[in-house]
Motif scaffolding. Structure first.
Motif, PDB file in Angstrom:
ATOM      1  N   GLY A  13     -20.682 -46.420  33.837  1.00  0.00           N
ATOM      2  CA  GLY A  13     -21.186 -47.065  32.625  1.00  0.00           C
ATOM      3  C   GLY A  13     -22.664 -47.401  32.675  1.00  0.00           C
ATOM      4  O   GLY A  13     -23.192 -48.002  31.738  1.00  0.00           O
ATOM      5  N   ALA A  14     -23.367 -47.010  33.753  1.00  0.00           N
ATOM      6  CA  ALA A  14     -24.774 -47.362  33.904  1.00  0.00           C
ATOM      7  C   ALA A  14     -25.653 -46.430  33.077  1.00  0.00           C
ATOM      8  O   ALA A  14     -25.255 -45.334  32.692  1.00  0.00           O
ATOM      9  N   ARG A  15     -26.878 -46.857  32.858  1.00  0.00           N
ATOM     10  CA  ARG A  15     -27.886 -46.044  32.182  1.00  0.00           C
ATOM     11  C   ARG A  15     -28.901 -45.579  33.215  1.00  0.00           C
ATOM     12  O   ARG A  15     -29.296 -46.338  34.100  1.00  0.00           O
ATOM     13  N   THR A  16     -29.335 -44.364  33.091  1.00  0.00           N
ATOM     14  CA  THR A  16     -30.354 -43.844  33.996  1.00  0.00           C
ATOM     15  C   THR A  16     -31.729 -44.296  33.522  1.00  0.00           C
ATOM     16  O   THR A  16     -31.865 -44.899  32.452  1.00  0.00           O
ATOM     17  N   ARG A  17     -32.762 -43.943  34.286  1.00  0.00           N
ATOM     18  CA  ARG A  17     -34.120 -44.339  33.903  1.00  0.00           C
ATOM     19  C   ARG A  17     -34.575 -43.652  32.623  1.00  0.00           C
ATOM     20  O   ARG A  17     -35.421 -44.170  31.905  1.00  0.00           O
ATOM     21  N   SER A  18     -34.006 -42.512  32.337  1.00  0.00           N
ATOM     22  CA  SER A  18     -34.365 -41.822  31.091  1.00  0.00           C
ATOM     23  C   SER A  18     -33.650 -42.421  29.886  1.00  0.00           C
ATOM     24  O   SER A  18     -33.949 -42.065  28.754  1.00  0.00           O
ATOM     25  N   GLY A  19     -32.702 -43.310  30.132  1.00  0.00           N
ATOM     26  CA  GLY A  19     -31.981 -43.969  29.048  1.00  0.00           C
ATOM     27  C   GLY A  19     -30.643 -43.332  28.737  1.00  0.00           C
ATOM     28  O   GLY A  19     -29.861 -43.854  27.948  1.00  0.00           O
ATOM     29  N   ALA A  20     -30.359 -42.187  29.347  1.00  0.00           N
ATOM     30  CA  ALA A  20     -29.078 -41.519  29.117  1.00  0.00           C
ATOM     31  C   ALA A  20     -28.001 -42.175  29.989  1.00  0.00           C
ATOM     32  O   ALA A  20     -28.305 -42.841  30.978  1.00  0.00           O
ATOM     33  N   ALA A  21     -26.761 -41.934  29.629  1.00  0.00           N
ATOM     34  CA  ALA A  21     -25.654 -42.474  30.416  1.00  0.00           C
ATOM     35  C   ALA A  21     -25.514 -41.685  31.709  1.00  0.00           C
ATOM     36  O   ALA A  21     -25.737 -40.470  31.736  1.00  0.00           O
ATOM     37  N   CYS A  22     -25.162 -42.361  32.790  1.00  0.00           N
ATOM     38  CA  CYS A  22     -24.936 -41.705  34.075  1.00  0.00           C
ATOM     39  C   CYS A  22     -23.691 -40.830  33.943  1.00  0.00           C
ATOM     40  O   CYS A  22     -22.676 -41.233  33.372  1.00  0.00           O
ATOM     41  N   ARG A  23     -23.762 -39.608  34.478  1.00  0.00           N
ATOM     42  CA  ARG A  23     -22.657 -38.664  34.323  1.00  0.00           C
ATOM     43  C   ARG A  23     -21.757 -38.603  35.554  1.00  0.00           C
ATOM     44  O   ARG A  23     -20.801 -37.845  35.588  1.00  0.00           O
ATOM     45  N   SER A  24     -22.030 -39.432  36.569  1.00  0.00           N
ATOM     46  CA  SER A  24     -21.213 -39.437  37.780  1.00  0.00           C
ATOM     47  C   SER A  24     -19.887 -40.152  37.521  1.00  0.00           C
ATOM     48  O   SER A  24     -19.814 -41.062  36.692  1.00  0.00           O
ATOM     49  N   PRO A  25     -18.843 -39.764  38.238  1.00  0.00           N
ATOM     50  CA  PRO A  25     -17.566 -40.464  38.071  1.00  0.00           C
ATOM     51  C   PRO A  25     -17.632 -41.859  38.679  1.00  0.00           C
ATOM     52  O   PRO A  25     -18.296 -42.083  39.690  1.00  0.00           O
TER      53      PRO A  25
END
Length: 103
Positions: A13-25
């Motif tokens: 449920g985290a956001r990456t630095r680019s603002g997109a959602a993290c795609r890792s399980p």
């Protein structure tokens, strides 16, 4: 190619630095992946900050008070023995301690 159960796993449920959602399980039983804190178990169980070592217990404080008073009495007695002049606070302390011992 990933196994089917990993592909169906809930995502982090985290956001990456680019603002997109993290795609890792996400880690099993958690809402975050291993890179965003899913493996961190949080604070230790119990309140370890409240553990007491006994150095400041009521008994230790009472013993310290007795030792400090005895040390002060001995230093004043050594001054008297050497013939040195006492300060007014030391004289007051000697009077109080003599009254206490004479009761």
């Amino acid at each position: 190619m990933q196994p089917a159960n990993l592909a169906d796993a809930p995502r982090c449920g985290a956001r990456t630095r680019s603002g997109a959602a993290c795609r890792s399980p996400a880690v099993r039983g958690r809402k975050r992946c291993r890179m965003h804190g899913g493996t961190n178990g949080g604070p230790p169980k119990g309140n370890r900050n409240a553990r007491k070592h006994g150095n400041r217990s009521a008994e230790a404080e009472e013993q310290l008070k007795i030792v400090r008073a005895a040390d002060r009495d001995l230093r004043i007695a050594a001054k008297l023995h050497r013939g040195l002049a006492l300060r007014s606070g030391e004289i007051d302390h000697m009077i109080r301690s003599l009254r206490k011992y004479n009761r």
